[in-house]
Each structure stands twice: as structure tokens, then as C-alpha cells.
Scaffold this motif. Structure first.
Motif, PDB file in Angstrom:
ATOM      1  N   HIS A 112      -0.204 -10.677  -2.133  1.00  0.00           N
ATOM      2  CA  HIS A 112       1.065 -10.962  -2.808  1.00  0.00           C
ATOM      3  C   HIS A 112       2.198 -10.587  -1.864  1.00  0.00           C
ATOM      4  O   HIS A 112       2.403  -9.411  -1.559  1.00  0.00           O
ATOM      5  CB  HIS A 112       1.153 -10.179  -4.116  1.00  0.00           C
ATOM      6  N   SER A 113       2.921 -11.579  -1.381  1.00  0.00           N
ATOM      7  CA  SER A 113       3.888 -11.357  -0.312  1.00  0.00           C
ATOM      8  C   SER A 113       5.039 -10.448  -0.710  1.00  0.00           C
ATOM      9  O   SER A 113       5.674  -9.837   0.151  1.00  0.00           O
ATOM     10  CB  SER A 113       4.437 -12.705   0.178  1.00  0.00           C
ATOM     11  N   GLU A 114       5.337 -10.325  -1.988  1.00  0.00           N
ATOM     12  CA  GLU A 114       6.442  -9.478  -2.410  1.00  0.00           C
ATOM     13  C   GLU A 114       6.012  -8.039  -2.693  1.00  0.00           C
ATOM     14  O   GLU A 114       6.844  -7.185  -3.009  1.00  0.00           O
ATOM     15  CB  GLU A 114       7.112 -10.064  -3.667  1.00  0.00           C
ATOM     16  N   ALA A 115       4.721  -7.752  -2.597  1.00  0.00           N
ATOM     17  CA  ALA A 115       4.227  -6.408  -2.872  1.00  0.00           C
ATOM     18  C   ALA A 115       4.269  -5.555  -1.606  1.00  0.00           C
ATOM     19  O   ALA A 115       4.214  -6.066  -0.491  1.00  0.00           O
ATOM     20  CB  ALA A 115       2.802  -6.470  -3.401  1.00  0.00           C
ATOM     21  N   GLU A 116       4.359  -4.236  -1.768  1.00  0.00           N
ATOM     22  CA  GLU A 116       4.228  -3.339  -0.632  1.00  0.00           C
ATOM     23  C   GLU A 116       2.839  -3.526  -0.019  1.00  0.00           C
ATOM     24  O   GLU A 116       1.838  -3.478  -0.723  1.00  0.00           O
ATOM     25  CB  GLU A 116       4.404  -1.882  -1.087  1.00  0.00           C
ATOM     26  N   GLY A 117       2.801  -3.741   1.272  1.00  0.00           N
ATOM     27  CA  GLY A 117       1.529  -3.985   1.924  1.00  0.00           C
ATOM     28  C   GLY A 117       1.029  -5.398   1.748  1.00  0.00           C
ATOM     29  O   GLY A 117      -0.043  -5.745   2.240  1.00  0.00           O
ATOM     30  N   GLY A 118       1.802  -6.231   1.051  1.00  0.00           N
ATOM     31  CA  GLY A 118       1.430  -7.631   0.907  1.00  0.00           C
ATOM     32  C   GLY A 118       0.240  -7.881   0.019  1.00  0.00           C
ATOM     33  O   GLY A 118      -0.333  -8.970   0.053  1.00  0.00           O
ATOM     34  N   SER A 119      -0.139  -6.899  -0.811  1.00  0.00           N
ATOM     35  CA  SER A 119      -1.313  -7.084  -1.665  1.00  0.00           C
ATOM     36  C   SER A 119      -1.230  -6.166  -2.883  1.00  0.00           C
ATOM     37  O   SER A 119      -0.516  -5.155  -2.875  1.00  0.00           O
ATOM     38  CB  SER A 119      -2.596  -6.810  -0.883  1.00  0.00           C
ATOM     39  N   LEU A 169      -6.498   3.885  -0.891  1.00  0.00           N
ATOM     40  CA  LEU A 169      -6.364   3.773   0.558  1.00  0.00           C
ATOM     41  C   LEU A 169      -5.013   3.188   0.940  1.00  0.00           C
ATOM     42  O   LEU A 169      -4.343   3.681   1.863  1.00  0.00           O
ATOM     43  CB  LEU A 169      -7.500   2.928   1.123  1.00  0.00           C
ATOM     44  N   GLN A 170      -4.585   2.135   0.245  1.00  0.00           N
ATOM     45  CA  GLN A 170      -3.296   1.526   0.538  1.00  0.00           C
ATOM     46  C   GLN A 170      -2.158   2.538   0.350  1.00  0.00           C
ATOM     47  O   GLN A 170      -1.243   2.623   1.175  1.00  0.00           O
ATOM     48  CB  GLN A 170      -3.056   0.314  -0.368  1.00  0.00           C
ATOM     49  N   ALA A 171      -2.235   3.323  -0.718  1.00  0.00           N
ATOM     50  CA  ALA A 171      -1.202   4.326  -0.971  1.00  0.00           C
ATOM     51  C   ALA A 171      -1.157   5.373   0.137  1.00  0.00           C
ATOM     52  O   ALA A 171      -0.074   5.808   0.562  1.00  0.00           O
ATOM     53  CB  ALA A 171      -1.446   4.992  -2.327  1.00  0.00           C
ATOM     54  N   ALA A 172      -2.333   5.781   0.625  1.00  0.00           N
ATOM     55  CA  ALA A 172      -2.389   6.776   1.696  1.00  0.00           C
ATOM     56  C   ALA A 172      -1.799   6.220   2.990  1.00  0.00           C
ATOM     57  O   ALA A 172      -1.074   6.929   3.713  1.00  0.00           O
ATOM     58  CB  ALA A 172      -3.835   7.219   1.920  1.00  0.00           C
ATOM     59  N   ILE A 173      -2.085   4.967   3.306  1.00  0.00           N
ATOM     60  CA  ILE A 173      -1.538   4.339   4.511  1.00  0.00           C
ATOM     61  C   ILE A 173      -0.019   4.219   4.406  1.00  0.00           C
ATOM     62  O   ILE A 173       0.714   4.511   5.358  1.00  0.00           O
ATOM     63  CB  ILE A 173      -2.185   2.958   4.728  1.00  0.00           C
ATOM     64  N   ASP A 174       0.470   3.800   3.253  1.00  0.00           N
ATOM     65  CA  ASP A 174       1.916   3.654   3.067  1.00  0.00           C
ATOM     66  C   ASP A 174       2.629   4.998   3.160  1.00  0.00           C
ATOM     67  O   ASP A 174       3.767   5.071   3.625  1.00  0.00           O
ATOM     68  CB  ASP A 174       2.201   3.000   1.715  1.00  0.00           C
ATOM     69  N   THR A 194       7.279   0.830   7.329  1.00  0.00           N
ATOM     70  CA  THR A 194       6.759  -0.495   7.662  1.00  0.00           C
ATOM     71  C   THR A 194       6.009  -1.076   6.478  1.00  0.00           C
ATOM     72  O   THR A 194       5.613  -0.368   5.548  1.00  0.00           O
ATOM     73  CB  THR A 194       5.806  -0.433   8.867  1.00  0.00           C
ATOM     74  N   THR A 195       5.818  -2.391   6.525  1.00  0.00           N
ATOM     75  CA  THR A 195       4.919  -3.052   5.590  1.00  0.00           C
ATOM     76  C   THR A 195       3.534  -3.029   6.216  1.00  0.00           C
ATOM     77  O   THR A 195       3.349  -3.500   7.348  1.00  0.00           O
ATOM     78  CB  THR A 195       5.355  -4.504   5.332  1.00  0.00           C
ATOM     79  N   ASN A 196       2.559  -2.497   5.493  1.00  0.00           N
ATOM     80  CA  ASN A 196       1.241  -2.229   6.068  1.00  0.00           C
ATOM     81  C   ASN A 196       0.170  -3.066   5.377  1.00  0.00           C
ATOM     82  O   ASN A 196      -0.050  -2.921   4.171  1.00  0.00           O
ATOM     83  CB  ASN A 196       0.919  -0.740   5.931  1.00  0.00           C
ATOM     84  N   MET A 213      -6.484   7.437  11.767  1.00  0.00           N
ATOM     85  CA  MET A 213      -5.934   6.101  11.985  1.00  0.00           C
ATOM     86  C   MET A 213      -5.194   6.119  13.313  1.00  0.00           C
ATOM     87  O   MET A 213      -4.239   6.879  13.491  1.00  0.00           O
ATOM     88  CB  MET A 213      -5.000   5.724  10.837  1.00  0.00           C
ATOM     89  N   ASN A 214      -5.632   5.291  14.247  1.00  0.00           N
ATOM     90  CA  ASN A 214      -5.093   5.317  15.605  1.00  0.00           C
ATOM     91  C   ASN A 214      -4.633   3.924  16.041  1.00  0.00           C
ATOM     92  O   ASN A 214      -5.256   2.907  15.694  1.00  0.00           O
ATOM     93  CB  ASN A 214      -6.153   5.826  16.590  1.00  0.00           C
ATOM     94  N   ILE A 215      -3.559   3.892  16.819  1.00  0.00           N
ATOM     95  CA  ILE A 215      -3.050   2.625  17.345  1.00  0.00           C
ATOM     96  C   ILE A 215      -4.045   2.048  18.355  1.00  0.00           C
ATOM     97  O   ILE A 215      -4.518   2.747  19.248  1.00  0.00           O
ATOM     98  CB  ILE A 215      -1.691   2.838  18.022  1.00  0.00           C
ATOM     99  N   ILE A 216      -4.336   0.754  18.206  1.00  0.00           N
ATOM    100  CA  ILE A 216      -5.228   0.085  19.160  1.00  0.00           C
ATOM    101  C   ILE A 216      -4.570  -1.104  19.855  1.00  0.00           C
ATOM    102  O   ILE A 216      -5.135  -1.672  20.783  1.00  0.00           O
ATOM    103  CB  ILE A 216      -6.539  -0.374  18.484  1.00  0.00           C
ATOM    104  N   GLY A 217      -3.386  -1.507  19.381  1.00  0.00           N
ATOM    105  CA  GLY A 217      -2.742  -2.647  20.035  1.00  0.00           C
ATOM    106  C   GLY A 217      -1.393  -2.975  19.433  1.00  0.00           C
ATOM    107  O   GLY A 217      -1.058  -2.537  18.323  1.00  0.00           O
TER     108      GLY A 217
END
Length: 457
Positions: free
Chosen positions: A122-129, A139-144, A150-152, A187-191
Motif C-alpha cells: 500500500h503506497s500510502e502506508a509507512e513502509g509501503g505495506s 518486524l516492520q515496526a522495529a525497522i521503522d 525514511t520509508t522502509n 541490520m547492516n548496509i550492503i549497498g
């Protein structure tokens, strides 16, 4: 089977549902009962493809349970997600996800481990879903919480769901990929999607303004470097790329390109944009482009009144339906625009109606307009070349499956015949979305030359 437009398989790879439309007037969802070994119809409805019937139910996919079908359908004027037990003779729709402000616009999300549906994009939701599965929601809440600015997007999972991929983006961050470990909680940056652009984006802000008919219009404003309040800048109006899509305010390479050239960017989500619900969709039906010039003029007026844009240096640009908007603006005799840029733009509605791919949103729109010859001709920019008195840059890919290249070829031929100022770029083996990098480079180089000559001189 007669009248079936689309088929859907269940998670066991069996054909279980389809959309049936007979004679363009009778709609139903066709479902197969495994126990009774027969097909039946649900959600039957008589239609005329007019403004009252554009929001038809859409089967989206099956749960792991082969008798649970997810359906997108109307809920208080907005598209929402329901599920139905099709083993029942008259299945009820159970509401799963709704949004009081916008249509739920995306596809189902499936767990690679359980094979069950866990949520919906869902494009209008946080994280797009939006997730109905508790594990994914947590998991989504922890990432946010870890990445609050950012939108994650949870982009992918390993088969055992222990490892996951996150794509993080904002209006000032062009895209970062993270690899997450569910068990170890790391969670680590890879690119990076565009490493050379990091720290160089202008970003945008969401604004609203009132159109001439009193409706509130959302838009995104990107200011060029050095732009100061009260000092008008060269500007470009970029309508959303289709009236079947919306702009959402994250990184936009086209907006950032214009801003890098010192051009202010204004991206309105016009009133007929999807996500705004049944009310605006109905207003857009039977009006493919008829009020578009007014919408563009309202955006133009707002920019000038706010002293953001130099009224003598405002361009209009877009792709797909946005390209159609740009071409419509170019033929506006009021002379509001300095020049126009159209990539994969629509110029001939009659031709598009005959050739349009049934899987694209343009077909849905065209089925909902008055398809008499006079209306189609009056709304087609190719028939108003005499009114075009500004330079135009046309671009199109020869393998465009959404808007056939003939749309731009025919317009280029008419522009040449009438000795208008234009440039036409045709990309070999390209697509509708400028996905291939060399094609994007070629068209942007053409834009550079065009804008330097006709906009910034």
C-alpha cells in the motif's frame, strides 16, 4: 471459458478463479469449488462501463488455504482488501485492510516460508505495506523505529525468513539496501542505489492548494539549489505519470534532474488520481483529459501567485498520461507554457483505444469515456497541432507495451508537416518506464540540450 478475462491460480497451482465479463455488461468473479467439482459465480453485477461502475471487485490471490480468496472491493468509497471463503455458496466478504483516506492500491504479500498471504502493498502506508501477520507487523515496526527518517520496504526474505532485505528511501536519500538477521536482530548496509547522489538531493515538501472547483489538490514541491522565497524561478509542472498512479514524495530522479538544472518542480496529484477513492474516479470517468487543461492552469496559477515561478518560464512535462497532459498543455492557446516534454505520451485516443494492451490501466480509463468519434478527436492532441506554438521534446521506446510508439510517431509526423519546433527521440528495444540505463542517458542528454536552448536561455 466464454467471457473470462483473467485467471488466478491458488497456492497449489490450480486454476481456481477468474474475472468474467459478458458483452461488456455482466460482471462476476468465477470460482471453482474443489469438493463439488464445479464452477460458480459470485459478486455478480450488471455494468455499463460508465462512471457508476468503475470500481469493480478484483480477485487478488489465494491464501494457503485453497478456499480463501482475497478480493479488492469498495468500502465506503475507497478500495479495501477483503477475504472470502469460496467453499460457501454465498461467501461473505471479511474486511482485512482499509484506509480512510486512500485506496489500498497494491498486491498481496506472501511469506516465502509458509506460502500464506501476510499483508498487502500500500503506497500510502509507512513502509509501503500493511501486514495482518503479527510477525511481519512487529518486524516492520522495529525497522521503522531503527530508521525513523525514511520509508522502509521489506523487499525480500530468505526461504526460512531468518534473513531479510530492506530498501530504505526518502526524498533526500535515493535508496539504501540493508541486510537484516531476524534471529540475531542485526541490520547492516550492503549497498546504495545511487551512491553519487547521496548528500546532493534537494528533497521535496508536500503542499495542498484549492482548484477552481473548490477541491483540495495534493502536490510535491522541489526547490532548486539557491532558490529564495519571493524570487521566482524557472519551473516545470509534472503531472503524475498516469491518472492511474499517484506521486508519493520519495526520491524521484526526474524531479531531482530538473532541480539540478535550476528548475523548480511542481508535481500535482490531480483530482482523478487513484488512491483518492471512488468519488474522484467517478469524476474522471467519461472525462479523459477534458478538464486536464483547467487542472494544469490551476497549478500554473498557484505557482505564479505564490511568487515561486517566473510566469514566462514555466514548462510542462510528463510520461504516459503525464505526457498526454504535457501535450494537452502545449496545445492550450492561452500560452501558459514556455515548452513541453513528453515521454511515452498519448496523442491519439482513438488509436490508443484500438491498440491498448488490456492489462494496462489506460484501457480501464478509455473504457470509461464516451467513445464517440467526436469526443475522442476533440481530446486528442494530435488533432490540435495547429494550436501548438511552443517547442516540444518527444521521446518514446519502440517496444512500449503500455502506450504504443505509434502515438509519438504520428504526432511527430503532424508536427513536421505543420513546421512546428520539435525534437523526436525514439529508443530501440526500450520500454515504457525508461528502465534501461543507456536509454535514460540518451533521453536525459536530449532534455539537457532542449532545456538549455528553449527554457534556460
Amino acid at each position: 471459458m466464454k467471457g473470462v478475462r483473467d485467471w488466478i491460480v491458488d497456492q497449489q497451482d490450480r486454476v481456481r478463479a477468474g474475472v468474467k465479463i459478458l458483452s461488456g455488461r455482466y460482471f462476476s468473479i468465477l470460482v471453482y469449488d474443489l469438493e463439488k467439482n464445479k464452477w460458480s459465480q459470485i459478486l455478480e453485477k450488471k455494468i455499463d462501463y460508465d462512471a457508476e461502475d468503475v470500481n469493480l471487485p478484483v480477485p487478488m490471490g489465494f491464501a494457503k488455504d485453497p478456499d480463501i480468496l482475497y478480493i479488492r472491493a469498495d468500502y465506503n468509497g475507497r478500495d479495501a482488501i477483503f477475504r472470502a471463503d469460496i467453499s460457501k455458496s454465498e461467501p461473505e466478504l471479511e474486511l482485512m485492510v482499509k484506509d480512510d483516506k486512500y485506496d489500498i492500491d497494491g498486491s498481496l504479500i506472501y511469506s516465502p516460508k509458509t506460502k500464506d498471504a501476510v499483508g498487502v502493498n500500500h503506497s500510502e502506508a509507512e513502509g509501503g505495506s500493511v501486514y495482518w501477520d503479527e510477525k511481519y507487523r512487529t518486524l516492520q515496526a522495529a525497522i521503522d523505529q531503527a530508521l525513523p527518517d525514511t520509508t522502509n520496504y521489506l523487499a525480500d526474505f530468505s526461504r526460512d525468513e531468518n534473513i531479510y532485505l530492506v530498501y530504505s528511501v526518502s526524498d533526500r536519500i535515493p535508496g539504501v539496501y540493508y541486510l537484516g538477521d531476524f534471529k540475531n536482530k542485526t541490520m547492516n548496509i550492503i549497498g546504495h542505489a545511487y551512491p553519487q547522489l547521496e548528500g546532493r538531493l534537494q528533497g521535496n515538501k508536500k503542499i495542498t492548494y484549492i482548484s477552481r472547483d473548490g477541491e483540495t489538490v495534493e502536490a510535491y514541491l522541489t526547490m532548486p539549489p539557491g532558490c529564495k522565497p519571493g524570487i521566482p524561478s524557472p519551473a516545470v509542472i509534472i503531472p503524475n505519470c498516469q491518472s492511474i498512479m499517484r506521486d508519493h514524495g520519495n526520491f524521484d530522479y526526474l524531479a531531482e534532474y530538473f532541480a539540478s538544472k535550476g528548475i523548480l518542480v511542481f508535481q500535482p496529484n490531480f483530482k482523478d488520481s487513484p488512491g483518492d477513492g471512488e468519488k474522484f474516479v467517478k469524476e474522471a470517468a467519461n472525462d479523459f483529459g477534458a478538464s486536464l487543461k483547467d487542472d494544469l492552469a490551476d497549478a500554473h496559477k498557484w505557482l505564479v501567485e505564490q511568487k515561486l515561478a517566473d510566469p514566462g518560464r514555466i514548462a510542462v512535462a510528463g510520461t504516459g498520461y503525464g505526457g498526454y497532459a504535457a501535450l494537452s498543455g502545449a496545445s492550450d492557446p492561452s500560452g501558459l507554457y514556455r515548452c513541453a516534454v513528453s515521454f511515452a505520451g498519448i496523442s491519439d485516443l482513438s488509436l490508443l483505444l484500438k491498440s491498448s494492451n488490456p492489462d494496462t490501466g489506460y484501457t480501464r480509463l478509455l473504457k470509461n469515456i464516451q467513445t464517440d468519434k467526436q469526443t475522442l478527436e476533440s481530446l486528442s492532441p494530435v488533432n490540435h497541432v495547429d494550436k501548438i506554438n511552443i517547442p516540444i521534446l518527444l521521446g518514446h521506446s519502440d517496444d512500449d507495451m503500455k502506450v504504443p510508439v505509434e502515438q509519438s510517431q504520428k504526432l511527430a509526423k503532424e508536427l513536421k508537416k505543420k513546421k512546428k519546433v520539435f525534437t523526436y527521440i525514439e529508443l530501440e528495444n526500450g520500454d515504457h518506464d525508461l528502465s534501461i540505463q543507456r536509454h535514460r542517458h540518451r533521453f536525459f542528454n536530449a532534455m539537457d540540450e532542449f532545456l538549455d536552448k528553449y527554457m534556460l536561455n
